[in-house]
Design a protein around this motif. Structure first.
Motif, PDB file in Angstrom:
ATOM      1  N   VAL A  20       3.746   6.305  -1.775  1.00  0.00           N
ATOM      2  CA  VAL A  20       3.401   6.776  -3.125  1.00  0.00           C
ATOM      3  C   VAL A  20       4.601   7.477  -3.775  1.00  0.00           C
ATOM      4  N   ALA A  21       5.346   8.261  -2.974  1.00  0.00           N
ATOM      5  CA  ALA A  21       6.479   9.006  -3.523  1.00  0.00           C
ATOM      6  C   ALA A  21       7.672   8.115  -3.824  1.00  0.00           C
ATOM      7  N   GLY A  22       7.821   6.998  -3.087  1.00  0.00           N
ATOM      8  CA  GLY A  22       9.036   6.218  -3.215  1.00  0.00           C
ATOM      9  C   GLY A  22       8.850   4.784  -3.646  1.00  0.00           C
ATOM     10  N   SER A  23       7.662   4.427  -4.180  1.00  0.00           N
ATOM     11  CA  SER A  23       7.430   3.048  -4.618  1.00  0.00           C
ATOM     12  C   SER A  23       6.188   3.003  -5.499  1.00  0.00           C
ATOM     13  N   SER A  24       5.805   1.803  -5.883  1.00  0.00           N
ATOM     14  CA  SER A  24       4.567   1.626  -6.651  1.00  0.00           C
ATOM     15  C   SER A  24       3.397   1.324  -5.731  1.00  0.00           C
ATOM     16  N   PHE A  25       3.592   1.377  -4.422  1.00  0.00           N
ATOM     17  CA  PHE A  25       2.547   1.035  -3.459  1.00  0.00           C
ATOM     18  C   PHE A  25       1.658   2.253  -3.178  1.00  0.00           C
ATOM     19  N   ASP A  26       0.415   1.965  -2.773  1.00  0.00           N
ATOM     20  CA  ASP A  26      -0.525   3.037  -2.453  1.00  0.00           C
ATOM     21  C   ASP A  26      -1.383   2.621  -1.270  1.00  0.00           C
ATOM     22  N   ALA A  27      -2.432   3.390  -0.996  1.00  0.00           N
ATOM     23  CA  ALA A  27      -3.287   3.118   0.153  1.00  0.00           C
ATOM     24  C   ALA A  27      -3.967   1.760   0.053  1.00  0.00           C
ATOM     25  N   ALA A  28      -4.368   1.353  -1.147  1.00  0.00           N
ATOM     26  CA  ALA A  28      -5.017   0.054  -1.321  1.00  0.00           C
ATOM     27  C   ALA A  28      -4.034  -1.082  -1.018  1.00  0.00           C
ATOM     28  N   TRP A  29      -2.796  -0.931  -1.488  1.00  0.00           N
ATOM     29  CA  TRP A  29      -1.772  -1.937  -1.184  1.00  0.00           C
ATOM     30  C   TRP A  29      -1.534  -2.036   0.314  1.00  0.00           C
ATOM     31  N   LEU A  30      -1.484  -0.887   0.980  1.00  0.00           N
ATOM     32  CA  LEU A  30      -1.264  -0.866   2.423  1.00  0.00           C
ATOM     33  C   LEU A  30      -2.410  -1.562   3.151  1.00  0.00           C
ATOM     34  N   ALA A  31      -3.646  -1.275   2.749  1.00  0.00           N
ATOM     35  CA  ALA A  31      -4.796  -1.906   3.395  1.00  0.00           C
ATOM     36  C   ALA A  31      -4.767  -3.423   3.224  1.00  0.00           C
ATOM     37  N   GLY A  32      -4.404  -3.886   2.030  1.00  0.00           N
ATOM     38  CA  GLY A  32      -4.322  -5.324   1.800  1.00  0.00           C
ATOM     39  C   GLY A  32      -3.236  -5.974   2.645  1.00  0.00           C
ATOM     40  N   THR A  33      -2.093  -5.317   2.750  1.00  0.00           N
ATOM     41  CA  THR A  33      -0.990  -5.836   3.569  1.00  0.00           C
ATOM     42  C   THR A  33      -1.409  -5.911   5.030  1.00  0.00           C
ATOM     43  N   GLU A  34      -2.044  -4.868   5.512  1.00  0.00           N
ATOM     44  CA  GLU A  34      -2.489  -4.852   6.907  1.00  0.00           C
ATOM     45  C   GLU A  34      -3.494  -5.971   7.171  1.00  0.00           C
ATOM     46  N   GLY A  35      -4.383  -6.204   6.232  1.00  0.00           N
ATOM     47  CA  GLY A  35      -5.356  -7.275   6.402  1.00  0.00           C
ATOM     48  C   GLY A  35      -4.696  -8.626   6.534  1.00  0.00           C
ATOM     49  N   ARG A  36      -3.628  -8.867   5.741  1.00  0.00           N
ATOM     50  CA  ARG A  36      -2.919 -10.145   5.827  1.00  0.00           C
ATOM     51  C   ARG A  36      -2.147 -10.273   7.156  1.00  0.00           C
TER      52      ARG A  36
ATOM     53  N   LYS B  12       4.674 -11.675   2.819  1.00  0.00           N
ATOM     54  CA  LYS B  12       5.819 -11.247   2.014  1.00  0.00           C
ATOM     55  C   LYS B  12       5.833  -9.741   1.775  1.00  0.00           C
ATOM     56  N   GLU B  13       4.655  -9.115   1.767  1.00  0.00           N
ATOM     57  CA  GLU B  13       4.599  -7.672   1.532  1.00  0.00           C
ATOM     58  C   GLU B  13       5.385  -6.889   2.585  1.00  0.00           C
ATOM     59  N   LEU B  14       5.484  -7.437   3.811  1.00  0.00           N
ATOM     60  CA  LEU B  14       6.226  -6.741   4.859  1.00  0.00           C
ATOM     61  C   LEU B  14       7.720  -6.682   4.563  1.00  0.00           C
ATOM     62  N   ARG B  15       8.182  -7.523   3.657  1.00  0.00           N
ATOM     63  CA  ARG B  15       9.600  -7.500   3.296  1.00  0.00           C
ATOM     64  C   ARG B  15       9.884  -6.505   2.173  1.00  0.00           C
ATOM     65  N   SER B  16       8.856  -5.814   1.717  1.00  0.00           N
ATOM     66  CA  SER B  16       9.027  -4.829   0.646  1.00  0.00           C
ATOM     67  C   SER B  16       9.789  -3.604   1.164  1.00  0.00           C
ATOM     68  N   THR B  17      10.349  -2.856   0.243  1.00  0.00           N
ATOM     69  CA  THR B  17      11.066  -1.626   0.582  1.00  0.00           C
ATOM     70  C   THR B  17      10.527  -0.465  -0.255  1.00  0.00           C
ATOM     71  N   TYR B  18      10.854   0.736   0.173  1.00  0.00           N
ATOM     72  CA  TYR B  18      10.491   1.933  -0.591  1.00  0.00           C
ATOM     73  C   TYR B  18      11.625   2.933  -0.434  1.00  0.00           C
ATOM     74  N   LEU B  19      11.670   3.907  -1.311  1.00  0.00           N
ATOM     75  CA  LEU B  19      12.705   4.934  -1.268  1.00  0.00           C
ATOM     76  C   LEU B  19      12.179   6.107  -0.446  1.00  0.00           C
ATOM     77  N   TYR B  20      12.799   6.314   0.682  1.00  0.00           N
ATOM     78  CA  TYR B  20      12.371   7.412   1.563  1.00  0.00           C
ATOM     79  C   TYR B  20      13.062   8.709   1.130  1.00  0.00           C
ATOM     80  N   GLY B  21      12.280   9.788   1.039  1.00  0.00           N
ATOM     81  CA  GLY B  21      12.835  11.107   0.740  1.00  0.00           C
ATOM     82  C   GLY B  21      13.552  11.205  -0.576  1.00  0.00           C
ATOM     83  N   PRO B  22      12.965  10.695  -1.685  1.00  0.00           N
ATOM     84  CA  PRO B  22      13.673  10.762  -2.967  1.00  0.00           C
ATOM     85  C   PRO B  22      14.023  12.200  -3.338  1.00  0.00           C
ATOM     86  N   GLY B  23      15.282  12.383  -3.765  1.00  0.00           N
ATOM     87  CA  GLY B  23      15.726  13.704  -4.182  1.00  0.00           C
ATOM     88  C   GLY B  23      16.138  14.620  -3.051  1.00  0.00           C
ATOM     89  N   THR B  24      16.151  14.109  -1.812  1.00  0.00           N
ATOM     90  CA  THR B  24      16.552  14.929  -0.674  1.00  0.00           C
ATOM     91  C   THR B  24      17.823  14.349  -0.042  1.00  0.00           C
TER      92      THR B  24
END
Length: 411
Positions: A119-135, A156-168
């Motif tokens: 949530v802090a480092g991408s547009s993904f959320d818990a619903a996106w994670l649940a859908g990815t896990e299901g696939r 393909k969702e597993l190839r996504s990236t996120y920004l870890y620790g933004p601003g740190t």
């Protein structure tokens, strides 16, 4: 629980040799027997599982074939996260207790942290994670087994990236793949299968996990403590808290639930017969109170002397927080890496007396760090020859390298 009797260092070492299947007459006939006796085999370094089993098997059993059968064909042993967020290999019958007592709380924290980071480092959320896990689960149901790379190609969702620790200071782009697979693994929904390459490889395939029967956490803690005390008793409250990672209150509740009996532990004697240091931490002295199961108070006599070569993170070397009763403090600098992981060790009759390593030509070299006598030297040499023979052409480099292991391997 008043102290009922005293258990000295000699008896503790006799118990270790018999119950950890290291004394000659105690050797096992299968990988399942070894894992059952030890409760858990450290799985962080894949080769150590095979080496730990091989050190305890009777001569006619092929350690590699037997461990692979148990892990990947019969599924009687399971590699999973357990105590202290560490990967272990457990008997399948014990996995529900491990999951409920230890892994599940860690998995909840892991999932919460992943969602927070997404949530802090991408547009993904818990619903996106649940859908990815299901696939991912659907893909494994179709394939049976797949590597992380293969799953990334299919989902393909597993190839996504996120920004870890933004601003740190730790800010950086990370892939979601390893985090998603880690959460699913900790929850027991997927399990590590046969690796790519040889038995020393850590590039595991993934497969669907079998659902764990529900256990109440307190019941599960008692279920896990019982075989551990059978294998490692007498042990202190500090030993148990360190091994499990549980809270002190949870440790005490589990001890009460199994009816553990308090015994007195004699002050540790070093290799020269002097008293142990009594320092805190990994070399804590063992004088004071320990615990055993209520049916485990009968004296255990010393058996025939025995020798063993045990690998990095072997469960015997790592079974207790207080280790002075089998490891003289002055030997620690040669045998531990900087993070406190113990390297390959040489044992004689219940205590660590040296270290070993595999050289480039495949031979197993060892060095004794204590004076053990000619009989011990012959027995240790025979164990080195036995290990060299069954490892064969495979070259084993420990993931955690102690100073003595590095020195010997380069010789």
């Amino acid at each position: 629980m008043g102290e009922t009797r005293t258990i000295g260092t000699a008896e503790r070492r006799a118990r270790l040799g018999a119950r950890h299947l290291l004394a000659g007459g105690a050797r096992a006939g299968s990988a399942e027997e070894v894992a059952g006796a030890l409760v858990a085999l450290h799985g962080t370094d894949p080769a150590s599982v095979f080496l730990s089993v091989g050190a305890r098997l009777a001569g006619a059993v092929d350690p590699v074939a037997d461990v692979e059968r148990a892990l990947y064909e019969d599924r009687s042993l399971v590699r999973m996260h357990g105590m202290r967020h560490t990967v272990f290999v457990f008997p399948v019958a014990l996995t529900p207790a491990v999951q409920a007592s230890t892994t599940r709380p860690a998995a909840v924290r892991e999932r919460t942290a992943l969602i927070k980071h997404l949530v802090a480092g991408s547009s993904f959320d818990a619903a996106w994670l649940a859908g990815t896990e299901g696939r991912v689960l659907d893909e494994l149901a179709k394939r049976g087994e797949a590597t992380g790379t293969e799953l990334g190609e299919a989902v393909k969702e597993l190839r996504s990236t996120y920004l870890y620790g933004p601003g740190t200071r730790q800010e950086g782009v990370q892939s979601v793949s390893s985090r998603v697979l880690r959460v699913l693994g900790m929850e027991g929904r997927i399990v590590r299968g046969r690796p790519q390459g040889s038995w020393t490889s850590s590039r595991f395939r993934w497969a669907l996990g079998a659902p764990h029967p529900e256990r109440a956490p307190a019941e599960a803690r008692a279920e896990l403590l019982r075989p551990w005390l059978a294998a490692c008793g007498p042990a202190t409250e500090a030993d148990l808290k360190w091994w499990t990672g549980w809270k002190v209150t949870e440790v005490r509740e589990a001890l009460a639930a199994v009816g553990a009996v308090r015994v007195r532990l004699e002050p540790t004697e070093g290799t020269d017969g002097t008293a142990g240091t009594g320092r805190a931490g990994g070399t804590a002295g063992t004088a004071g109170a320990g615990f055993v199961l209520p049916d485990d108070l009968a004296p255990v006599p010393e058996g025939e002397p025995w020798a063993a070569l045990l690998p990095t993170l072997d469960p015997t070397a790592m079974g207790w927080q207080g280790r002075d009763w089998y490891l003289a403090p002055e030997l620690r600098p040669a045998l531990y890496d900087r993070s406190g992981n113990i390297g390959p060790t040489v044992w004689w009759n219940g205590r660590i007396v040296g270290g070993w390593a595999q050289r480039r030509d495949g031979t197993v070299a060892h060095r004794l760090l204590a004076d053990v006598g000619a009989e011990a030297e012959r027995a240790i040499g025979a164990e080195a020859e036995r290990l060299t023979a069954w490892v064969g052409d495979v070259r084993v480099t420990p993931r955690f390298r102690a100073p003595l292991e590095r020195e010997l391997s380069a010789g």
